[in-house]
Scaffold this motif. Structure first.
Motif, PDB file in Angstrom:
ATOM      1  N   ARG A  28       0.975  -1.035  -0.197  1.00 21.45           N
ATOM      2  CA  ARG A  28      -0.007   0.110  -0.063  1.00 21.45           C
ATOM      3  C   ARG A  28       0.583   1.440   0.216  1.00 21.45           C
ATOM      4  N   ASP A  29       2.577   0.682  -1.135  1.00 22.11           N
ATOM      5  CA  ASP A  29       3.190   2.097  -0.442  1.00 22.11           C
ATOM      6  C   ASP A  29       2.331   3.172  -1.217  1.00 22.11           C
ATOM      7  N   ALA A  30       2.229   4.273  -0.766  1.00 21.06           N
ATOM      8  CA  ALA A  30       1.375   5.795  -2.000  1.00 21.06           C
ATOM      9  C   ALA A  30       2.629   6.129  -2.534  1.00 21.06           C
ATOM     10  N   ALA A  31       3.765   7.055  -2.010  1.00 24.39           N
ATOM     11  CA  ALA A  31       4.864   7.782  -3.140  1.00 24.39           C
ATOM     12  C   ALA A  31       5.459   7.422  -4.255  1.00 24.39           C
ATOM     13  N   THR A  32       5.402   5.421  -4.399  1.00 21.46           N
ATOM     14  CA  THR A  32       5.336   4.549  -5.457  1.00 21.46           C
ATOM     15  C   THR A  32       5.093   3.405  -4.989  1.00 21.46           C
ATOM     16  N   PRO A  33       3.797   3.227  -5.549  1.00 18.56           N
ATOM     17  CA  PRO A  33       2.622   2.122  -6.428  1.00 18.56           C
ATOM     18  C   PRO A  33       3.364   1.111  -6.109  1.00 18.56           C
ATOM     19  N   TYR A  34       2.722   0.312  -5.785  1.00 17.89           N
ATOM     20  CA  TYR A  34       3.126  -1.178  -5.936  1.00 17.89           C
ATOM     21  C   TYR A  34       3.311  -2.058  -6.979  1.00 17.89           C
ATOM     22  N   GLU A  35       2.061  -1.481  -8.229  1.00 19.00           N
ATOM     23  CA  GLU A  35       2.841  -2.157  -9.797  1.00 19.00           C
ATOM     24  C   GLU A  35       3.832  -1.583 -10.465  1.00 19.00           C
ATOM     25  N   GLY A  36       4.577  -0.623  -9.665  1.00 21.48           N
ATOM     26  CA  GLY A  36       5.730  -0.423 -10.256  1.00 21.48           C
ATOM     27  C   GLY A  36       7.033  -1.452  -9.822  1.00 21.48           C
ATOM     28  N   ALA A  37       7.181  -2.445  -8.585  1.00 27.59           N
ATOM     29  CA  ALA A  37       7.915  -2.563  -7.899  1.00 27.59           C
ATOM     30  C   ALA A  37       7.590  -4.226  -9.206  1.00 27.59           C
ATOM     31  N   ARG A  38       5.984  -4.658  -9.477  1.00 22.92           N
ATOM     32  CA  ARG A  38       6.048  -5.571 -10.292  1.00 22.92           C
ATOM     33  C   ARG A  38       6.111  -4.839 -11.265  1.00 22.92           C
ATOM     34  N   GLU A  39       6.280  -3.941 -11.965  1.00 20.91           N
ATOM     35  CA  GLU A  39       7.095  -4.387 -13.624  1.00 20.91           C
ATOM     36  C   GLU A  39       7.751  -3.685 -13.473  1.00 20.91           C
ATOM     37  N   LEU A  40       8.444  -3.496 -12.875  1.00 18.47           N
ATOM     38  CA  LEU A  40      10.235  -3.761 -12.358  1.00 18.47           C
ATOM     39  C   LEU A  40      10.417  -5.376 -12.265  1.00 18.47           C
ATOM     40  N   GLN A  41      10.260  -6.273 -11.551  1.00 19.73           N
ATOM     41  CA  GLN A  41      10.413  -7.714 -11.410  1.00 19.73           C
ATOM     42  C   GLN A  41      10.669  -8.182 -13.078  1.00 19.73           C
ATOM     43  N   ARG A  42       9.372  -7.668 -13.884  1.00 15.22           N
ATOM     44  CA  ARG A  42       8.747  -8.097 -15.316  1.00 15.22           C
ATOM     45  C   ARG A  42       9.918  -7.736 -16.213  1.00 15.22           C
ATOM     46  N   ARG A  43      10.825  -6.078 -15.846  1.00 19.33           N
ATOM     47  CA  ARG A  43      11.374  -6.090 -17.144  1.00 19.33           C
ATOM     48  C   ARG A  43      13.407  -6.302 -16.625  1.00 19.33           C
ATOM     49  N   LEU A  44      13.224  -7.001 -15.136  1.00 18.44           N
ATOM     50  CA  LEU A  44      15.660  -7.443 -15.105  1.00 18.44           C
ATOM     51  C   LEU A  44      14.813  -8.791 -14.565  1.00 18.44           C
ATOM     52  N   TRP A  45      15.027  -9.688 -16.043  1.00 16.51           N
ATOM     53  CA  TRP A  45      14.956 -11.139 -15.393  1.00 16.51           C
ATOM     54  C   TRP A  45      15.431 -11.730 -14.726  1.00 16.51           C
ATOM     55  N   GLY A  46      15.349 -12.933 -13.831  1.00 14.52           N
ATOM     56  CA  GLY A  46      15.459 -13.696 -12.866  1.00 14.52           C
ATOM     57  C   GLY A  46      15.476 -12.621 -10.888  1.00 14.52           C
ATOM     58  N   SER A  47      14.905 -11.891 -11.448  1.00 14.21           N
ATOM     59  CA  SER A  47      14.498 -10.713 -10.112  1.00 14.21           C
ATOM     60  C   SER A  47      13.965 -10.426  -9.114  1.00 14.21           C
ATOM     61  N   ALA A  48      13.532 -10.557  -8.029  1.00  8.97           N
ATOM     62  CA  ALA A  48      13.080 -11.640  -6.348  1.00  8.97           C
ATOM     63  C   ALA A  48      11.813 -10.319  -6.389  1.00  8.97           C
ATOM     64  N   LEU A  49      10.969 -10.546  -5.837  1.00  9.13           N
ATOM     65  CA  LEU A  49       9.932  -8.958  -5.178  1.00  9.13           C
ATOM     66  C   LEU A  49      10.012  -9.908  -3.804  1.00  9.13           C
ATOM     67  N   VAL A  50      10.006  -8.911  -2.994  1.00 13.46           N
ATOM     68  CA  VAL A  50       9.170  -9.692  -1.966  1.00 13.46           C
ATOM     69  C   VAL A  50       8.467  -8.531  -1.314  1.00 13.46           C
ATOM     70  N   THR A  51       7.081  -9.100  -0.883  1.00 11.24           N
ATOM     71  CA  THR A  51       6.251  -8.038  -0.768  1.00 11.24           C
ATOM     72  C   THR A  51       5.741  -7.645   0.982  1.00 11.24           C
ATOM     73  N   GLU A  52       5.767  -6.568   1.262  1.00 14.73           N
ATOM     74  CA  GLU A  52       5.186  -7.169   2.533  1.00 14.73           C
ATOM     75  C   GLU A  52       3.413  -6.317   2.035  1.00 14.73           C
ATOM     76  N   ARG A  53       2.328  -7.643   2.552  1.00 13.90           N
ATOM     77  CA  ARG A  53       0.784  -7.264   2.350  1.00 13.90           C
ATOM     78  C   ARG A  53       0.539  -6.257   3.536  1.00 13.90           C
ATOM     79  N   ASP A  54      -0.234  -5.500   3.143  1.00 14.45           N
ATOM     80  CA  ASP A  54      -1.560  -4.655   3.828  1.00 14.45           C
ATOM     81  C   ASP A  54      -0.594  -3.712   4.386  1.00 14.45           C
ATOM     82  N   ALA A  55       0.272  -3.118   4.229  1.00 16.59           N
ATOM     83  CA  ALA A  55       1.514  -1.849   4.376  1.00 16.59           C
ATOM     84  C   ALA A  55       1.828  -0.996   3.449  1.00 16.59           C
ATOM     85  N   GLY A  56       1.785   0.039   4.376  1.00 13.87           N
ATOM     86  CA  GLY A  56       2.132   0.856   2.995  1.00 13.87           C
ATOM     87  C   GLY A  56       3.352   2.223   3.556  1.00 13.87           C
TER      88      GLY A  56
END
Length: 560
Positions: A451-479
């Motif tokens: 729930r990050d407001a300054a850099t919305p979460y979709e940005g993390a998902r897009e960055l992972q799609r663009r950097l092959w082999g990268s790993a995404l750790v998500t803190e759920r329901d937090a901002g």
């Protein structure tokens, strides 16, 4: 200073790595590619002489400082060079276990990380600081470098009280257009012809020169917020130079998002986070008395706004200062209890907490002293130089009038922060397409709060799609904006494991892990707790601002 023999060896390695244009660098002018090679070879030979830090940095003697010199213009590496202040604490563990330097950037644009070595004192960083030299630096243009960007006389900086209408009138809009034009012209006049060289691609090139100057064959880097964007540019331009990278609270890297669309998305995300804050306050109505529902809390807030518009608190805090203070609550819930307390006490006749938290202070905005508007100036220069922006205010007016109906909390303030870019006369860059193919880049670690407001979460998902082999750790329901080294042990476990061993969670092609949210703030203990803080542009409890006091009042936008 490291041995010259090592620097000589590194210089030859740099030459080998850059002899062929790196993958994804097709938009980079050849002269700047060669200029980066030249600058890196020179930096590897010169190294960095570490000694006592400048007094203005206000760092303890355990932190040592030096200077790395980078070209102002990478197309002319033998021309003007500017010095960037670098800070370091050496690894505390045995030499046999040393893994090199860990370089950190906290975002902005416009923030210095010279304070970063101080995280060695924090428990979450004990094992990491034993293995790594912790390195911070003042990026180009930031106070602490030899060529700080300036856009207005410090005496002209608004100190309040100021308005912050959520439905601005045409008269108000025209006033802000005039201010934006004046500010953009001030950047060009006060900074001069060099203004065009303050942009994200050069920040990425500076990182390559810093790597060479530190004597590191490959870079271990951690960037937060905006620091993830030029870190991703580095990974695209110099993938063979990457050892390990952590991207905390990532910016959406799609070239079409940079930066106008990203700021629209940010304003919408802040509305959701503003609702999260009000919902939490309502849960603790017995403590604050601001309402038992989020809507009731909003009415209490609007009552405070109206009273401040009529009679500023202490003659300093008007609606603009109130909004800047409340914006920090959108960045990190560590501010929730103090802000709710300030609103509550104000409505009960005690304005002191609100004045203490919201009144502007005429002091330097960042580590290292100097122009208090420097952070805003660098932010503006980098974002305006990075990409095309709409040059007709009618486009801004149309898009944000629509958006403000859904997200009134931050929309118009975000417009006024970024509007100088509509009147920017300096040539703009073409955003690089951040992207790496299979096997080109070592696995990198991405950290993001859902729930990050300054850099919305979709940005993390897009960055992972663009950097092959990268790993995404998500803190759920937090901002909280920036979660590395913060209160979430699960997140910190992934961070430590990666930096110490290179291991990332999950398996290709989907490398993902999730962590439960850190506990919600306690309305009593957080209010009373005294936290160790030092200047930064980010108010999170992660390393992006675990040591930080928050954004400068009146400056937001995509800053990290």
């Amino acid at each position: 200073m490291r041995s010259l023999a090592l620097y000589g060896a590194l210089g030859s390695l740099v030459l080998t790595s850059l002899a062929v244009a790196p993958a994804g660098a097709l938009d980079t002018p050849p002269a700047e590619t060669v200029g980066t090679l030249t600058a890196a070879r020179r930096a590897a030979a010169e190294g960095i002489r570490f000694g006592a830090c400048p007094a203005a940095e206000k760092l303890p003697a355990s932190v040592r400082c030096g200077t790395v010199r980078v070209p102002l213009d990478y197309a002319d590496p033998d021309g003007t060079r500017i010095g960037l202040t670098v800070s370091r604490i050496e690894a505390s563990g045995p030499a046999a276990g040393r893994q090199g330097a860990l370089v950190f950037n906290p975002g902005g644009p416009g923030a210095s990380s010279t304070y970063f070595p101080l995280v060695a004192k924090l428990p979450a960083w004990k094992r990491i600081s034993a293995a790594y030299d912790l390195v911070g630096y003042a990026p180009r243009g930031v106070t602490g470098s030899s060529a700080p960007v300036s856009c207005q006389d410090p005496a002209d900086r608004a100190m309040g009280p100021t308005p912050a209408p959520t439905e601005p009138s045409e008269v108000f809009k025209q006033e802000r257009i005039a201010r934006a034009k004046t500010y953009a012209q001030g950047c060009a006049t006060r900074t001069g012809a060099g203004l065009r060289h303050y942009h994200s691609l050069n920040n990425a090139r500076d990182l390559e020169v810093l790597r060479a100057a530190l004597g590191e064959p490959k870079l271990t880097y951690m960037g937060a917020s905006y620091g993830t964007y030029f870190g991703a540019l580095y990974a695209t331009l110099f993938p063979q130079r990457v050892r390990r990278m952590v991207f905390d609270a990532p910016v959406h890297p799609d070239p079409r998002q940079i930066w106008y669309v990203n700021n629209l998305d940010q304003s919408l995300a802040f509305e959701r986070r503003w609702a999260d804050f009000r919902t939490w306050v309502a849960k603790h109505d017995k403590v604050y008395g601001l309402g038992t529902t989020a809507d009731e809390v909003k009415r209490s807030y609007e009552k405070v706004r109206a009273e401040l518009a009529a009679r500023p608190a202490g003659g300093k805090v008007g609606p603009g200062q109130l909004h800047a203070a409340m914006l920090r609550a959108g960045y990190d819930d560590v501010f929730w209890a103090p802000r709710a307390t300030a609103l509550s006490r104000y409505l009960k006749g005690d304005p002191k907490p609100l004045i203490e938290q919201a009144a502007p202070v005429r002091e330097p905005s960042g580590q290292g002293g100097g122009d208090p508007g420097n952070g805003t100036a660098v932010y503006t220069a980098v974002e305006c130089n990075d990409a095309p922006w709409p040059e007709d205010f009618a486009v801004w007016d149309r898009d944000n009038t629509r958006l403000a109906k859904l997200a009134p909390f931050e929309t118009w303030d975000n417009v006024w922060t970024n509007l100088p870019c509509a009147y920017w006369k300096t040539p703009r860059q073409k955003p690089l397409d951040v992207r790496t193919g299979a096997g080109v880049l070592p696995p990198v670690l991405i950290l993001a709060a859902e729930r990050d407001a300054a850099t919305p979460y979709e940005g993390a998902r897009e960055l992972q799609r663009r950097l092959w082999g990268s790993a995404l750790v998500t803190e759920r329901d937090a901002g909280t904006h920036g979660i590395a080294g913060g209160p979430n042990a699960c997140v910190n476990g992934h961070l430590e494991r990666y930096l110490l061993t290179g291991a990332v969670p999950g398996k290709t092609p989907v490398r993902r892990a999730s962590c439960a949210p850190h506990p919600e703030p306690d309305p009593v203990s957080l209010e009373r707790r005294a936290e160790f803080r030092a200047p930064s542009d980010l108010p999170g409890r992660g390393v992006t601002a675990r040591l930080g006091a928050g954004m400068s009042p009146g400056r937001q936008g995509l800053s990290g």
